[in-house]
Write a protein that holds these residues in place. Structure first.
Motif, short mmCIF file in Angstrom:
data_model
loop_
_atom_site.label_atom_id
_atom_site.label_comp_id
_atom_site.label_asym_id
_atom_site.label_seq_id
_atom_site.Cartn_x
_atom_site.Cartn_y
_atom_site.Cartn_z
N GLY A 28 11.69 -25.76 -4.09
CA GLY A 28 12.08 -26.47 -2.88
C GLY A 28 10.98 -26.56 -1.85
O GLY A 28 11.06 -27.37 -0.91
N GLN A 29 9.94 -25.74 -2.01
CA GLN A 29 8.79 -25.79 -1.12
C GLN A 29 7.67 -26.61 -1.78
O GLN A 29 7.72 -26.94 -2.96
CB GLN A 29 8.28 -24.38 -0.82
CG GLN A 29 9.30 -23.47 -0.17
CD GLN A 29 9.73 -23.97 1.20
OE1 GLN A 29 8.92 -24.47 1.97
NE2 GLN A 29 11.02 -23.84 1.49
N ALA A 30 6.66 -26.94 -1.00
CA ALA A 30 5.55 -27.73 -1.52
C ALA A 30 4.78 -26.95 -2.58
O ALA A 30 4.74 -25.72 -2.54
CB ALA A 30 4.63 -28.12 -0.38
N PRO A 31 4.15 -27.64 -3.52
CA PRO A 31 3.27 -26.95 -4.46
C PRO A 31 2.13 -26.27 -3.70
O PRO A 31 1.79 -26.65 -2.59
CB PRO A 31 2.72 -28.09 -5.34
CG PRO A 31 3.67 -29.21 -5.16
CD PRO A 31 4.21 -29.09 -3.77
N THR A 32 1.57 -25.27 -4.30
CA THR A 32 0.35 -24.67 -3.74
C THR A 32 -0.84 -25.53 -4.17
O THR A 32 -0.69 -26.49 -4.94
CB THR A 32 0.15 -23.24 -4.25
OG1 THR A 32 -0.15 -23.29 -5.65
CG2 THR A 32 1.40 -22.40 -4.03
#
Length: 262
Positions: free
Chosen positions: A187-191
């Protein structure tokens, strides 16, 4: 085995923590700043002094039932990474440093206890062209390190395996994977290095990568990055940010370690 800056284990009391846990340190010499800042005899002598005390055969281990002293010296974390070093592209400087450190280790340690000098082949950022450039400039090493994160492509789950195979085929040296991992902040942005994965996928990716690396016969180490989650999306850890909860990958890594006999 645990990879960490030597500065975190630079006293008897700190090293005793590892000894009691049965852990061998893979010390990292040099993180951040400038490459030029490390290019001096004081730094090179500090490496030698550290190994005389805490390396394999070092005085710290005298009289202890098991010598868990370090056997590798990793020189500079990701020297080719422009986010870490403003002079990252000074290939000749880094190559000269490897020669100086290697010579210092040869001069101060018998072959049986001489630390293996590990040199970054992919620079942590630039891939095999970096390694080819530093060795063309005269770099000397006993092993090469790579950070084969999977990136954002369709084969991200596999990790950057080409970095491993190229590092060996182009040098003939043992390969040390000193960082690889898969974050779980769904749910968070890729690193910058990876897509996000479920905890089950993280564990499966780790197991598959270690099995593959072990099958090659020339990969001397796979170190998983990182122990604990941090930041908003850098959830690479095998435990959560507080350390209270073990992820599935904790048990996957434990099983892989047991299969290797330690």
């Amino acid at each position: 085995y645990v990879r960490s800056s030597y500065k975190n284990f630079n006293s008897d009391s700190q090293m005793e923590l590892l000894a009691r846990a049965g852990v061998t340190l893979m010390p990292l010499f040099g993180e951040g700043g400038t490459l030029a800042g490390y290019d001096n005899s004081t730094f090179f002598n500090e490496i030698v002094t550290w190994f005389k005390r805490y390396g394999h055969g070092g005085t710290f281990w005298a009289g202890k039932p098991i010598d868990l002293g370090a056997t590798t010296a990793e020189l500079i974390n990701e020297p080719g990474n422009p986010y870490f070093y403003s002079d990252y592209n000074n290939i000749q400087l880094y190559a000269n440093m490897t020669k100086a450190v290697h010579s210092a280790l040869e001069a101060n340690f018998a072959p049986a206890v001489r630390p293996k000098l590990l040199v970054s082949y992919d620079g942590g950022f630039n891939g095999s062209p970096y390694g080819r450039a530093i060795f063309a400039a005269g770099a000397v090493a006993d092993g090469v390190t790579v950070h084969p994160y999977g990136g954002h492509g369709s084969e991200s789950a596999l990790g950057g395996r080409e970095r491993v195979t190229q590092a060996h085929s182009e040098t003939g040296l043992p390969v040390y994977v000193t960082e690889v991992g898969w974050p779980t902040a769904l749910g968070q942005a890729p690193t910058g290095d990876s897509l996000q994965w479920s905890e089950q996928q993280q564990a499966s990716n780790t197991t598959a990568f270690i099995d593959w690396a072990r099958s090659l016969g020339y990969v001397a180490d796979v170190t998983y990055f990182n122990y604990a989650d941090y930041g908003s999306n850098n959830w690479y850890g095998i435990v959560n940010s507080s350390g209270a909860t073990h992820k599935l990958d904790y048990y996957a890594l434990k099983a892989a370690t047991a299969a290797a006999g330690g």
